[in-house]
Design an enzyme around this catalytic site. Structure first.
Site, PDB file in Angstrom:
ATOM      1  N   LYS A 167       0.849  -1.191   0.000  1.00 19.82           N
ATOM      2  CA  LYS A 167       0.000   0.000   0.000  1.00 19.82           C
ATOM      3  C   LYS A 167       0.881   1.235   0.000  1.00 19.82           C
ATOM      4  O   LYS A 167       1.928   1.263   0.646  1.00 19.82           O
ATOM      5  CB  LYS A 167      -0.910   0.015   1.229  1.00 19.82           C
ATOM      6  CG  LYS A 167      -1.709   1.312   1.396  1.00 19.82           C
ATOM      7  CD  LYS A 167      -2.471   1.353   2.706  1.00 19.82           C
ATOM      8  CE  LYS A 167      -3.146   2.694   2.902  1.00 19.82           C
ATOM      9  NZ  LYS A 167      -3.897   2.788   4.173  1.00 19.82           N
ATOM     10  N   GLU A 221      -9.038  11.321  13.001  1.00 22.65           N
ATOM     11  CA  GLU A 221      -8.230  10.133  13.329  1.00 22.65           C
ATOM     12  C   GLU A 221      -7.347  10.341  14.550  1.00 22.65           C
ATOM     13  O   GLU A 221      -6.389  11.126  14.520  1.00 22.65           O
ATOM     14  CB  GLU A 221      -7.374   9.720  12.129  1.00 22.65           C
ATOM     15  CG  GLU A 221      -6.618   8.418  12.378  1.00 22.65           C
ATOM     16  CD  GLU A 221      -6.037   7.806  11.116  1.00 22.65           C
ATOM     17  OE1 GLU A 221      -5.344   6.786  11.232  1.00 22.65           O
ATOM     18  OE2 GLU A 221      -6.273   8.342  10.023  1.00 22.65           O
ATOM     19  N   GLU A 265      -7.073  -2.401   2.812  1.00 22.20           N
ATOM     20  CA  GLU A 265      -6.321  -1.203   3.186  1.00 22.20           C
ATOM     21  C   GLU A 265      -6.423  -0.949   4.687  1.00 22.20           C
ATOM     22  O   GLU A 265      -5.437  -0.627   5.354  1.00 22.20           O
ATOM     23  CB  GLU A 265      -6.871  -0.009   2.401  1.00 22.20           C
ATOM     24  CG  GLU A 265      -6.193   1.312   2.699  1.00 22.20           C
ATOM     25  CD  GLU A 265      -6.852   2.467   1.977  1.00 22.20           C
ATOM     26  OE1 GLU A 265      -6.549   3.620   2.349  1.00 22.20           O
ATOM     27  OE2 GLU A 265      -7.658   2.232   1.066  1.00 22.20           O
ATOM     28  N   GLU A 401     -11.758  10.863  -4.487  1.00 19.22           N
ATOM     29  CA  GLU A 401     -11.648  10.826  -3.024  1.00 19.22           C
ATOM     30  C   GLU A 401     -10.933  12.068  -2.501  1.00 19.22           C
ATOM     31  O   GLU A 401     -11.331  12.641  -1.485  1.00 19.22           O
ATOM     32  CB  GLU A 401     -10.915   9.560  -2.567  1.00 19.22           C
ATOM     33  CG  GLU A 401     -10.797   9.446  -1.054  1.00 19.22           C
ATOM     34  CD  GLU A 401     -10.181   8.133  -0.600  1.00 19.22           C
ATOM     35  OE1 GLU A 401      -9.490   8.135   0.441  1.00 19.22           O
ATOM     36  OE2 GLU A 401     -10.384   7.103  -1.281  1.00 19.22           O
TER      37      GLU A 401
END
Length: 416
Positions: A167, A221, A265, A401
């Site tokens: 990733k 987050e 992911e 996105e």
């Protein structure tokens, strides 16, 4: 230096102080910090020493007062750059206003010499910062075309298909030029109103001066929080747009939960966070399945992690250093992903996707991943957004996105 903590019996609107104070706001908890009692410099390539440097200075400050709770006493704030080899600055403010989740409020003074009175501290903290001429025109541009960025995403995806990494997170930037300086308080107020469950922050990127960029944003987050011997984290990876239609919105959330690309992911990030924190803990666990965390414009996949730390208790800054950068903002494996970012992203992230937060003299504190943010300096604002690239990523979908993620700061800054 010494610190004195005063309990106060009235509330102060922390967001209204944004033009002259550092801010940390979430879910009713608030810290607003003014001035600079000390600046702790962390040299380039020495990020691992940040916890020790901050701990040495904070622990040497004698503290007295009529309240002792989480967030009181001397604190240090920072917006740490994404690149761990970069130098960083950690600031210990002179005056800190705090409000905890139970409604307890206080003011902490840090300094040498005679201490100001409680009333003097309140007056200094809430002193009007002058009149602002709000921008009326906004020119949005980017040093890189969308076509070029999509091509880089495709190139990175091909590297992943060749087995060079699992990733890679690719980001891009927008630049906003305004006809007047951008005041921080309206930006913070809009973010607080629209993203009440996020960590809303305003922190200088270096020792404060007239030209210092400030990192302002609303990130959902939590990188890591330490209260006593309890450690918590809530990694997020996997995102989709929201809809104003309730049925469509629920369908989008369900599709995100079912997405093979997004679940893979997300799992990479959770596994890495657990592996990193486990050596510090006597107990550590995470939710068995990711949940949907929804903010104003997007849904995220998120998993809550909690553990009990072993003694000697690490500073939260030690945990920040160990965790950052997580696969949610860099990729996996870390070194391979970082190399592909350096080759293909073609921008300086600065403090974007770094760690932003605070630490106290006991090593407790909260740090979030610096997402949905902008560097604001004078008449300019630099915005950032990114997404995780996997082997099955579609460059068009990844570009969309980033457009959705840009909406957070565009909506907070580009207003009449």
């Amino acid at each position: 230096m010494r610190a004195i903590v005063h309990r106060i019996d009235h509330d102060i609107d922390a967001a209204a102080l944004a033009d002259h104070a550092m801010l940390w706001l979430h879910d009713g908890f608030a810290l607003a910090a003014l001035g600079e009692a000390a600046a702790i410099e962390v040299p380039a390539h020495e990020r691992a020493t940040a916890a020790e440097r901050a701990g040495d200075v904070l622990s040497a400050i004698e503290c007295d007062g009529d309240i002792d709770t989480y967030g009181t006493g001397p604190l240090a704030f920072a917006a740490l750059p994404f690149a761990t080899e970069r130098a960083a600055t950690i600031v210990i403010p002179e005056i800190i206003y705090g409000r905890d989740l139970g409604g307890t409020r206080w003011i902490t003074w840090i300094g040498d010499g005679p201490a100001p009175s409680r009333e003097e501290l309140v007056a200094r903290l809430t002193m009007p910062d002058g009149q602002h001429q709000h921008p009326r025109t906004f020119a949005v541009s980017s040093a890189r075309t969308e076509e070029s960025w999509r091509a880089s995403v495709a190139a990175v995806r091909d590297h992943l298909r060749a087995g060079h990494a699992r990733k890679v997170v690719m980001a891009r930037e927008l630049d906003i030029a305004c006809d007047a300086p951008v005041a921080r308080w309206p930006v913070v107020e809009r973010l607080r109103n629209a993203y009440a469950s996020s960590f809303v922050f305003a922190v200088p990127c270096a020792p404060q001066s007239a030209t210092t960029p400030w990192l302002v944003g609303a990130t959902p987050e939590l990188l890591v929080r330490r209260i006593g011997d309890i450690v918590r984290s809530q990694p997020m990876a996997g995102t989709t747009r929201r809809s104003a239609d309730a049925q469509t919105d629920a369908r989008l959330a369900a599709l995100l939960l079912a997405s093979h690309k997004d679940r893979n992911e997300h799992q990479i990030t959770i596994d890495t966070v657990l592996e990193t924190l486990l050596p510090w803990c006597s107990y550590l666990d995470s939710e068995t399945e990711p949940a949907i965390v929804s903010v104003a414009n997007v849904h995220h996949l998120a998993s809550f992690v909690e553990g009990r730390l072993s003694k000697p208790l690490p500073s939260v800054l030690e945990l920040v250093t160990a965790l950052h950068p997580t696969p949610a903002v860099c990729g996996h494996p870390r070194d391979a992903a970082r190399a592909l970012i350096d080759e293909h992203e073609l921008m300086d992230r600065a403090s974007y996707a770094g760690a932003v937060g605070w630490v106290d003299r006991a090593g407790q504190g909260e740090w979030a991943v610096a997402l949905r943010c902008a560097e604001i300096a004078g008449t300019r604002a630099r915005l950032f957004a990114g997404g995780g690239i996997m082997v099955d990523s579609d460059p068009d979908a990844e570009l969309e996105e980033t457009r959705v993620k840009f909406e957070t700061m565009l909506g907070a800054i580009v207003r009449p």
